[in-house]
Design a protein around this motif. Structure first.
Motif, PDB file in Angstrom:
ATOM      1  N   LEU A 130       0.790  -1.229   0.000  1.00  0.00           N
ATOM      2  CA  LEU A 130       0.000   0.000   0.000  1.00  0.00           C
ATOM      3  C   LEU A 130       0.825   1.284   0.000  1.00  0.00           C
ATOM      4  N   ILE A 131       1.935   1.297   0.766  1.00  0.00           N
ATOM      5  CA  ILE A 131       2.594   2.588   0.984  1.00  0.00           C
ATOM      6  C   ILE A 131       4.053   2.600   0.545  1.00  0.00           C
ATOM      7  N   THR A 132       4.433   1.661  -0.309  1.00  0.00           N
ATOM      8  CA  THR A 132       5.830   1.640  -0.775  1.00  0.00           C
ATOM      9  C   THR A 132       6.289   2.985  -1.337  1.00  0.00           C
ATOM     10  N   PRO A 133       5.521   3.644  -2.227  1.00  0.00           N
ATOM     11  CA  PRO A 133       6.014   4.920  -2.777  1.00  0.00           C
ATOM     12  C   PRO A 133       6.252   5.985  -1.701  1.00  0.00           C
ATOM     13  N   PHE A 134       5.355   6.068  -0.704  1.00  0.00           N
ATOM     14  CA  PHE A 134       5.491   7.104   0.322  1.00  0.00           C
ATOM     15  C   PHE A 134       6.682   6.822   1.243  1.00  0.00           C
ATOM     16  N   VAL A 135       6.859   5.552   1.630  1.00  0.00           N
ATOM     17  CA  VAL A 135       7.964   5.189   2.514  1.00  0.00           C
ATOM     18  C   VAL A 135       9.308   5.442   1.834  1.00  0.00           C
ATOM     19  N   VAL A 136       9.374   5.118   0.560  1.00  0.00           N
ATOM     20  CA  VAL A 136      10.630   5.335  -0.160  1.00  0.00           C
ATOM     21  C   VAL A 136      10.957   6.829  -0.232  1.00  0.00           C
ATOM     22  N   ASP A 137       9.952   7.660  -0.510  1.00  0.00           N
ATOM     23  CA  ASP A 137      10.202   9.115  -0.551  1.00  0.00           C
ATOM     24  C   ASP A 137      10.716   9.621   0.789  1.00  0.00           C
ATOM     25  N   PHE A 138      10.131   9.138   1.899  1.00  0.00           N
ATOM     26  CA  PHE A 138      10.573   9.571   3.229  1.00  0.00           C
ATOM     27  C   PHE A 138      11.985   9.080   3.527  1.00  0.00           C
ATOM     28  N   ALA A 139      12.262   7.817   3.184  1.00  0.00           N
ATOM     29  CA  ALA A 139      13.573   7.245   3.472  1.00  0.00           C
ATOM     30  C   ALA A 139      14.674   7.979   2.713  1.00  0.00           C
ATOM     31  N   VAL A 140      14.399   8.305   1.457  1.00  0.00           N
ATOM     32  CA  VAL A 140      15.397   8.998   0.655  1.00  0.00           C
ATOM     33  C   VAL A 140      15.653  10.408   1.178  1.00  0.00           C
ATOM     34  N   SER A 141      14.639  10.996   1.820  1.00  0.00           N
ATOM     35  CA  SER A 141      14.787  12.376   2.310  1.00  0.00           C
ATOM     36  C   SER A 141      15.656  12.476   3.556  1.00  0.00           C
ATOM     37  N   LEU A 142      15.868  11.369   4.277  1.00  0.00           N
ATOM     38  CA  LEU A 142      16.682  11.415   5.488  1.00  0.00           C
ATOM     39  C   LEU A 142      18.156  11.549   5.139  1.00  0.00           C
ATOM     40  N   GLY A 143      18.866  12.325   5.971  1.00  0.00           N
ATOM     41  CA  GLY A 143      20.285  12.511   5.754  1.00  0.00           C
ATOM     42  C   GLY A 143      21.118  11.806   6.812  1.00  0.00           C
ATOM     43  N   ALA A 144      22.422  11.943   6.702  1.00  0.00           N
ATOM     44  CA  ALA A 144      23.338  11.300   7.649  1.00  0.00           C
ATOM     45  C   ALA A 144      23.079  11.720   9.099  1.00  0.00           C
ATOM     46  N   PRO A 145      22.806  13.018   9.396  1.00  0.00           N
ATOM     47  CA  PRO A 145      22.529  13.390  10.800  1.00  0.00           C
ATOM     48  C   PRO A 145      21.327  12.659  11.384  1.00  0.00           C
ATOM     49  N   ASP A 146      20.297  12.416  10.551  1.00  0.00           N
ATOM     50  CA  ASP A 146      19.103  11.719  11.040  1.00  0.00           C
ATOM     51  C   ASP A 146      19.428  10.268  11.397  1.00  0.00           C
ATOM     52  N   TYR A 147      20.208   9.600  10.528  1.00  0.00           N
ATOM     53  CA  TYR A 147      20.595   8.222  10.817  1.00  0.00           C
ATOM     54  C   TYR A 147      21.470   8.143  12.068  1.00  0.00           C
ATOM     55  N   PHE A 148      22.378   9.093  12.216  1.00  0.00           N
ATOM     56  CA  PHE A 148      23.243   9.106  13.398  1.00  0.00           C
ATOM     57  C   PHE A 148      22.415   9.271  14.667  1.00  0.00           C
ATOM     58  N   ALA A 149      21.435  10.166  14.632  1.00  0.00           N
ATOM     59  CA  ALA A 149      20.581  10.393  15.802  1.00  0.00           C
ATOM     60  C   ALA A 149      19.792   9.136  16.155  1.00  0.00           C
ATOM     61  N   LEU A 150      19.264   8.432  15.141  1.00  0.00           N
ATOM     62  CA  LEU A 150      18.499   7.207  15.392  1.00  0.00           C
ATOM     63  C   LEU A 150      19.366   6.135  16.044  1.00  0.00           C
ATOM     64  N   MET A 151      20.602   6.014  15.576  1.00  0.00           N
ATOM     65  CA  MET A 151      21.495   5.007  16.154  1.00  0.00           C
ATOM     66  C   MET A 151      21.913   5.391  17.573  1.00  0.00           C
ATOM     67  N   LEU A 152      22.107   6.683  17.827  1.00  0.00           N
ATOM     68  CA  LEU A 152      22.424   7.140  19.181  1.00  0.00           C
ATOM     69  C   LEU A 152      21.266   6.829  20.130  1.00  0.00           C
ATOM     70  N   LEU A 153      20.037   7.002  19.657  1.00  0.00           N
ATOM     71  CA  LEU A 153      18.865   6.654  20.462  1.00  0.00           C
ATOM     72  C   LEU A 153      18.878   5.165  20.799  1.00  0.00           C
ATOM     73  N   SER A 154      19.273   4.353  19.855  1.00  0.00           N
ATOM     74  CA  SER A 154      19.342   2.915  20.098  1.00  0.00           C
ATOM     75  C   SER A 154      20.355   2.591  21.187  1.00  0.00           C
ATOM     76  N   PHE A 155      21.522   3.265  21.166  1.00  0.00           N
ATOM     77  CA  PHE A 155      22.537   3.055  22.205  1.00  0.00           C
ATOM     78  C   PHE A 155      21.981   3.406  23.587  1.00  0.00           C
ATOM     79  N   ILE A 156      21.364   4.575  23.674  1.00  0.00           N
ATOM     80  CA  ILE A 156      20.850   5.051  24.967  1.00  0.00           C
ATOM     81  C   ILE A 156      19.742   4.141  25.478  1.00  0.00           C
ATOM     82  N   ALA A 157      18.877   3.691  24.559  1.00  0.00           N
ATOM     83  CA  ALA A 157      17.728   2.877  24.964  1.00  0.00           C
ATOM     84  C   ALA A 157      18.172   1.573  25.609  1.00  0.00           C
ATOM     85  N   VAL A 158      19.099   0.853  24.964  1.00  0.00           N
ATOM     86  CA  VAL A 158      19.472  -0.462  25.493  1.00  0.00           C
ATOM     87  C   VAL A 158      20.314  -0.349  26.761  1.00  0.00           C
ATOM     88  N   THR A 159      21.106   0.719  26.910  1.00  0.00           N
ATOM     89  CA  THR A 159      21.920   0.847  28.125  1.00  0.00           C
ATOM     90  C   THR A 159      21.105   1.372  29.298  1.00  0.00           C
TER      91      THR A 159
END
Length: 501
Positions: A130-159
């Motif tokens: 149903l939403i492949t086109p919309f998800v792809v547009d959103f994913a492509v719009s993310l930059g390196a700072p957004d990915y870094f922030a998401l991974m930092l959240l993962s570190f904080i969450a598990v610790t």
């Protein structure tokens, strides 16, 4: 509407008896191989690529779809029964699932994993339609700072939510990040922590780390305690989920699905981050906090749903923009290319029939997975009645085979033993093992995205702040870090007022 019509045509093609048989074979093989420590769906698909060369593309991808979901679920079986994940995305399931098994609730853990996998896989595959086109547009719009922030959240969450203290969690994370540094620096090309050993230039494979920390570490820990007390036969317990189990599982299934699919669809996503975040969320929201760390069913239901929803999500960037986000998708991409098919924006136009047959076979494979594994849950649980010395001897054998099969290097066996000793020491001193695995998996990715962000900003720290996504994630991180401290300051004045009264 056109997508739904195309999907119906895909179902019509899959319903051929031979194609259904291939889907069943794929699910059986994927589950069986996923159960083996260290051998996941990516290796299974890679091993079966030569077998499918004589097949039509439609038949080959129907089998691949069954292997894809079967391997995802198979890894949860050994996580629950033996505290030995079959792949990295199953490590979270081992935390509560193995505790449930030791408490005689292995069948319930396996059942909630199977049903959660079915629910999440079905919803995830439907979202893929149903939403492949919309998800792809959103994913492509993310930059390196957004990915870094998401991974930092993962570190904080598990610790923050694992272990007896945050200090122990951060120590474990630091160990994982250190292991993740081994290899060649992707920016400067310099070798780091390789000790002059050429084989370490490519780093230490995460499968070797996971198998060493979990399988070998657990086997050593059990062996060290066998002389102190006789080995106990773990009871199998009731064969099916009770009413209370269903009540405590259905919301984690849905929340895990909500985590898994978007992360799987991100070009730098995968199944690891959503399973970690799902576990952290369930621990925060549970009405039975005293059971976490002792066998809470929510801690199995949520991460397993996130795992399978992510598996569906990973097909979004692979099919729509030709970008695989995990090893299994990368092997499937190679399979597409072996038939002269190039995934990308034009795939749905040029090879529409093949794509919709693949998506329809994901629905069929998911249903076959449930029908196959739900009745087998009590039978799987009886594996726990095998005497411990024989059981863990078999685990060590398959763990060694799985670790050696990754690169076929004898050095990996020595690394496996060393990591097993580290896993034993972590159990001895109460360090949670999950932050270490998170550090190994996400550490190199976080470093790459962080350094890329700084390079684009001329080494200015402001480069780590991207758009609204990164701001939102950093706000969540601040809340996670500050909330416990704020809670202490709030409780102290209240307690003083109570004493004065």
């Amino acid at each position: 509407m056109d997508n739904l019509n195309n999907l119906m045509q895909g179902f019509a093609d899959v319903m051929d008896p031979l194609n259904l048989l291939l889907a069943l074979v794929g699910v059986v093989i994927g589950t069986a191989v996923g159960v083996l420590p260290g051998i996941g769906p990516a290796m299974t698909v890679a091993l079966l690529l030569p077998v499918t060369y004589g097949m039509e593309p439609v038949q080959a991808f129907i089998m691949f779809a069954g292997i894809f979901y079967g391997g995802m679920y198979g890894g949860s079986t050994t996580s629950i029964l033996l505290n030995t994940p079959g792949e990295s995305s199953s490590v979270v399931t081992a935390i509560e699932g193995n505790k449930m098994a030791k408490a005689g609730r292995a069948a319930q853990a396996l059942a909630t994993a199977a049903i959660g996998s079915f629910v999440a896989g079905t919803i995830g595959t439907l979202l893929l339609v149903l939403i492949t086109p919309f998800v792809v547009d959103f994913a492509v719009s993310l930059g390196a700072p957004d990915y870094f922030a998401l991974m930092l959240l993962s570190f904080i969450a598990v610790t923050s939510v694992l272990g007896s203290s945050r200090i122990r969690g951060f120590i474990s994370l630091l160990l994982g990040l250190t292991i993740g540094l081994v290899g060649i620096d992707t920016v400067s090309g310099q070798q780091r922590l390789t000790l002059g050993i050429p084989q370490l230039a490519d780093g230490i494979d995460v499968v070797v780390v996971a198998v060493g920390i979990f399988a070998v570490g657990e086997a050593l820990w059990v062996a060290a305690h066998l002389r102190r007390k006789p080995a106990e036969v773990v009871p199998v317990g009731r064969p099916w989920m009770g009413r209370q189990d269903w009540k405590r599982s259905w919301k984690p299934w849905l929340r895990g699905t909500a985590y898994g699919f978007p992360f799987g669809a991100l070009p730098a996503g995968g199944a690891e981050i959503p399973t970690f975040l799902s576990y952290a969320t369930e621990k925060r929201l549970t009405k039975h906090p005293e059971e976490f760390g002792k066998g809470a069913i929510e801690g199995v239901a949520g991460p397993e749903a996130a795992n399978n929803a992510s598996a569906a999500g990973t097909l979004v960037p692979m099919l729509a923009i030709g970008l695989p986000t995990n090893a299994t998708a990368a092997v499937m991409l190679a399979a597409f290319q072996s038939y002269g098919i190039q995934p990308g924006p034009l795939l749905f136009e040029r090879e529409a029939s093949l794509v919709w047959v693949l998506i329809a076979s994901l629905f069929i494979g998911n249903l076959l997975l449930l029908l196959l594994n739900l009745p087998l849950a009590p039978a799987w649980a009886k594996l726990l009645q095998i005497p411990r010395p024989y059981l863990y001897a078999g685990i060590l054998f398959f763990a060694t085979m799985g670790a050696y099969a990754v690169n076929a290097q004898p050095l990996d066996l020595f690394i496996l033993l060393a990591l097993g000793l580290v896993g034993f020491a972590m159990r001895r001193f109460g360090l949670p093992v999950l932050p270490l695995i998170v550090g190994v998996i996400l550490g190199p990715r976080a470093e790459l995205q962080g350094r890329r962000s700084l390079q684009l900003s001329g080494d200015e720290l402001s480069g780590l702040l991207g758009g609204p996504v990164s701001y939102t994630v950093y706000a969540v991180i601040a809340l996670v870090l500050v909330w416990p401290l704020a809670g202490r300051f709030v409780k102290r004045p209240l307690s003083r007022e109570g004493v004065g009264a």
